[in-house]
Design an enzyme around this catalytic site. Structure first.
Site, PDB file in Angstrom:
ATOM      1  N   LYS A 239      75.890 -25.130 -46.313  1.00  0.00           N
ATOM      2  CA  LYS A 239      77.094 -24.279 -46.309  1.00  0.00           C
ATOM      3  C   LYS A 239      77.464 -23.898 -44.872  1.00  0.00           C
ATOM      4  O   LYS A 239      76.623 -24.014 -43.956  1.00  0.00           O
ATOM      5  CB  LYS A 239      76.836 -23.027 -47.152  1.00  0.00           C
ATOM      6  CG  LYS A 239      75.674 -22.175 -46.661  1.00  0.00           C
ATOM      7  CD  LYS A 239      75.231 -21.161 -47.730  1.00  0.00           C
ATOM      8  CE  LYS A 239      74.113 -20.288 -47.201  1.00  0.00           C
ATOM      9  NZ  LYS A 239      73.541 -19.419 -48.210  1.00  0.00           N
TER      10      LYS A 239
ATOM     11  N   ARG B  62      74.107  -9.556 -56.076  1.00  0.00           N
ATOM     12  CA  ARG B  62      75.189 -10.312 -55.472  1.00  0.00           C
ATOM     13  C   ARG B  62      75.730 -11.132 -56.632  1.00  0.00           C
ATOM     14  O   ARG B  62      76.138 -10.545 -57.635  1.00  0.00           O
ATOM     15  CB  ARG B  62      74.660 -11.143 -54.284  1.00  0.00           C
ATOM     16  CG  ARG B  62      75.756 -11.689 -53.410  1.00  0.00           C
ATOM     17  CD  ARG B  62      75.226 -12.315 -52.123  1.00  0.00           C
ATOM     18  NE  ARG B  62      74.359 -13.472 -52.347  1.00  0.00           N
ATOM     19  CZ  ARG B  62      73.952 -14.287 -51.366  1.00  0.00           C
ATOM     20  NH1 ARG B  62      74.347 -14.083 -50.121  1.00  0.00           N
ATOM     21  NH2 ARG B  62      73.142 -15.303 -51.625  1.00  0.00           N
TER      22      ARG B  62
ATOM     23  N   TYR C 234      82.104  -5.391 -17.312  1.00  0.00           N
ATOM     24  CA  TYR C 234      82.911  -4.347 -17.951  1.00  0.00           C
ATOM     25  C   TYR C 234      82.124  -3.052 -18.126  1.00  0.00           C
ATOM     26  O   TYR C 234      80.938  -3.088 -18.482  1.00  0.00           O
ATOM     27  CB  TYR C 234      83.358  -4.801 -19.342  1.00  0.00           C
ATOM     28  CG  TYR C 234      84.489  -5.774 -19.358  1.00  0.00           C
ATOM     29  CD1 TYR C 234      85.736  -5.454 -18.819  1.00  0.00           C
ATOM     30  CD2 TYR C 234      84.328  -7.024 -19.955  1.00  0.00           C
ATOM     31  CE1 TYR C 234      86.776  -6.368 -18.860  1.00  0.00           C
ATOM     32  CE2 TYR C 234      85.365  -7.933 -20.010  1.00  0.00           C
ATOM     33  CZ  TYR C 234      86.589  -7.604 -19.454  1.00  0.00           C
ATOM     34  OH  TYR C 234      87.616  -8.499 -19.505  1.00  0.00           O
TER      35      TYR C 234
ATOM     36  N   MET D 145      84.049 -12.248 -22.954  1.00  0.00           N
ATOM     37  CA  MET D 145      84.492 -13.249 -23.927  1.00  0.00           C
ATOM     38  C   MET D 145      84.080 -14.672 -23.542  1.00  0.00           C
ATOM     39  O   MET D 145      83.618 -15.445 -24.368  1.00  0.00           O
ATOM     40  CB  MET D 145      86.012 -13.187 -24.102  1.00  0.00           C
ATOM     41  CG  MET D 145      86.514 -14.112 -25.211  1.00  0.00           C
ATOM     42  SD  MET D 145      88.309 -14.136 -25.358  1.00  0.00           S
ATOM     43  CE  MET D 145      88.645 -12.481 -25.948  1.00  0.00           C
TER      44      MET D 145
HETATM   45  C1  PLP Z   1      72.175 -19.475 -48.121  1.00  0.00           C
HETATM   46  C2  PLP Z   1      71.406 -19.657 -49.382  1.00  0.00           C
HETATM   47  C3  PLP Z   1      70.207 -20.395 -49.391  1.00  0.00           C
HETATM   48  C4  PLP Z   1      69.520 -20.842 -48.126  1.00  0.00           C
HETATM   49  O1  PLP Z   1      68.935 -19.713 -47.516  1.00  0.00           O
HETATM   50  P1  PLP Z   1      68.008 -19.803 -46.211  1.00  0.00           P
HETATM   51  O2  PLP Z   1      67.472 -18.434 -46.050  1.00  0.00           O
HETATM   52  O3  PLP Z   1      68.910 -20.205 -45.089  1.00  0.00           O
HETATM   53  O4  PLP Z   1      66.973 -20.836 -46.471  1.00  0.00           O
HETATM   54  C5  PLP Z   1      69.619 -20.670 -50.619  1.00  0.00           C
HETATM   55  N1  PLP Z   1      70.168 -20.212 -51.774  1.00  0.00           N
HETATM   56  C6  PLP Z   1      71.291 -19.471 -51.797  1.00  0.00           C
HETATM   57  C7  PLP Z   1      71.824 -18.977 -53.093  1.00  0.00           C
HETATM   58  C8  PLP Z   1      71.936 -19.151 -50.604  1.00  0.00           C
HETATM   59  O5  PLP Z   1      73.034 -18.376 -50.622  1.00  0.00           O
END
Ligand code: PLP
Length: 388
Positions: free
Chosen positions: A49, A146, A268, A327
Site C-alpha cells: 500500500k 478501526r 528560521y 522546506m
Molecule cells: C499496513 C498493514 C499491514 C502491514 O503492516 P506492517 O506493520 O507494515 O507490517 C498489515 N495488515 C494491515 C491490515 C495493514 O493495514
C-alpha cells in the site's frame, strides 16, 4: 512466467541529482524470504500500500512476485490496478473495501475486496447478485476499533445458512494493535478472539499478523502473514535489535559550506546559537522531502522522546543538524570534520547503511513508516537488482 526486472539504473541524472534514493530490491527479496521462513508453514504476503511504503509499487511488486509472493495487500483499488501487471497470478486484496462506482476496476483487475462493515457486506451482496461469484476477504475487529466486523457479527454470518452461494470469502483476517510490544497482553486477547472467529470459517485462510506479529511466534501465523515495514528494512518491534536488511539509502547534496562565528544563530527562528566558531554544510533536502522539521537541531518544543535533533553522515562521520530543517534545505554542523574532508557537491547520507531509518524517525518523534511514506517526489531513484 519470466519477469524482467529492470537492471540497476545508475544514470547520469542520478549521479548529479540534488537528492537521491537508492532502493535495494535484492534486500527486499531477502527480507521477504527471511519473513517467509519465520512464518513457518504460513504463506507470506507482501504489503505494498501507499506505493510500497513510498518505494515504488511497480518495482517492489515485481520483486516480491519474483521472490515468490502470491498474495498482496493494497489500500485502494487504484493501487491494485497499478500492481496487477507486475503480479499477474497473485491475489490482490484491497483493504479499503469496495464502494459503489468501483465495481469495474475490481472486476477488470481481479481484485479482492476486504469487507469490513455491515454496510460493505450489504453492498457486496448486491454486487454479487448482479455479477455472480467473486472472492472477497472478511475483516474482523478484535480490539483495534478501526475496520472490521464485530466478532459476534462475523460468527453469525459464518452460521447464516441463508447467505447466497455466490458469497465466497477466501480469507478471514484481523489486525493487532500492539504487535510491536512483545510484552503487551493485548495481542493474546486479540489472538483468542480471532481464533474463535477463524475456527467458524473453517476451510478458508486466516490471517492475523503484520510484520510484528510474525515475531510473536507460530500461534500468530495462521495461514497467511502480512508483512509491510519489515520488508522495507524498518523496525517491526520496539526495543529489539532489527534483524532485517536495510533497503533504502537517502542522500542529499551539499549546496554550500560556510564558516560562522561563535554566538551567531542558525536557520528560521534563530533557535540555535553556535557555541564555537563553526563550519556549516547547507544540504539540499528539507521537510518537503520527508526530512521532517521535527528532526531539527533545536527549537522543536513538541519533541519529547529525544531531546537532541537528527544527524547526517558524511566522510565517515555523523554530523548533527544545526537549527531548524527548512522546506528545501537542512544545515549540518560539520565543524568536527577536517576542512578538506568535504566539498560542496558531496552528498550527505540522511539515512541508509550508516544511519538507521528508525534512528531518523526517533529523532523526529515518529516512526520509520512515516519517514518512508513522506519521501515525496524530488529524489532521483536508483533500483539495485542484487540477488533477487
Ligand atoms: C499496513 C498493514 C499491514 C502491514 O503492516 P506492517 O506493520 O507494515 O507490517 C498489515 N495488515 C494491515 C491490515 C495493514 O493495514
Amino acid at each position: 512466467m519470466p519477469f524482467a526486472i529492470d537492471p540497476a539504473v545508475v544514470t547520469e541524472e542520478f549521479e548529479s541529482a540534488p537528492l537521491r534514493l537508492t532502493i535495494d530490491l535484492g534486500a527486499i527479496a531477502d527480507n521477504w524470504r527471511d519473513l517467509a521462513k519465520r512464518s513457518g508453514s504460513a504463506r507470506t504476503a507482501g504489503i505494498v500500500k501507499a506505493d510500497a511504503y513510498g518505494l515504488g509499487i511497480e518495482d517492489v511488486g515485481q520483486t516480491l512476485y519474483h521472490a515468490g509472493a502470491r498474495d498482496f495487500f493494497v489500500a485502494l483499488p487504484t493501487e491494485g490496478a497499478t500492481l496487477r501487471p507486475y503480479a499477474p497470478e497473485a491475489r490482490i486484496f484491497v483493504l479499503a473495501g469496495i464502494w459503489a462506482g468501483q465495481e469495474q476496476i475490481f472486476f477488470d483487475n481481479d481484485l479482492v475486496p476486504v469487507i469490513s462493515s455491515e454496510e460493505q457486506l450489504a453492498f457486496w451482496m448486491s454486487v454479487l447478485s448482479e455479477r455472480g461469484e467473486h472472492p472477497c476477504a472478511l475483516q474482523v475487529d478484535t480490539g483495534f476499533n478501526r475496520l472490521g466486523l464485530r466478532p459476534e457479527d462475523a460468527l453469525a454470518l459464518a452460521g447464516d445458512v441463508s447467505r447466497p452461494a455466490s458469497f465466497a470469502p477466501v480469507l478471514v483476517m484481523s489486525h493487532l494493535a500492539c504487535g510491536d510490544d512483545q510484552a503487551s497482553p493485548m495481542s493474546h486477547r486479540q489472538l483468542e478472539s480471532f481464533r474463535t472467529v477463524s475456527t467458524a470459517y473453517d476451510g478458508i485462510d486466516a490471517s492475523l499478523s503484520a510484520s510484528s506479529g510474525i515475531f510473536l511466534g507460530p500461534d500468530y501465523h495462521f495461514d497467511l502473514t502480512r508483512p509491510g515495514i519489515a520488508l522495507y528494512g524498518g523496525e517491526a518491534l520496539n526495543g529489539v535489535a532489527n534483524p532485517m536488511r536495510p533497503v533504502v539509502k537517502a542522500e542529499a547534496r551539499i549546496l554550500m559550506l560556510r564558516d560562522a562565528k561563535a554566538g551567531e544563530t542558525v536557520s528560521y527562528g534563530a533557535t540555535q546559537t553556535l557555541a564555537r566558531d563553526s563550519r556549516l554544510a547547507v544540504v539540499s533536502a528539507g521537510y518537503a522531502d520527508g526530512f521532517l522539521r521535527s528532526n531539527s537541531g533545536a527549537g522543536v518544543p513538541l519533541r519529547q522522546a529525544v531531546q537532541q535533533g537528527g544527524t547526517g553522515f558524511v566522510s565517515g562521520t555523523r554530523v548533527p543538524i544545526a537549527g531548524r530543517v527548512t522546506m528545501d534545505m537542512t544545515i549540518f554542523d560539520v565543524t568536527d570534520l577536517p576542512r578538506d574532508a568535504i566539498r560542496a557537491g558531496d552528498y550527505v547520507e540522511l539515512f541508509g547503511d550508516n544511519i538507521a531509518l528508525d534512528d531518523v524517525a526517533r529523532a523526529a518523534g515518529t516512526i520509520g513508516y512515516e519517514i518512508l511514506t513522506s519521501l515525496g517526489l524530488r529524489y532521483e531513484r536508483a533500483y539495485l537488482e542484487g540477488e533477487i
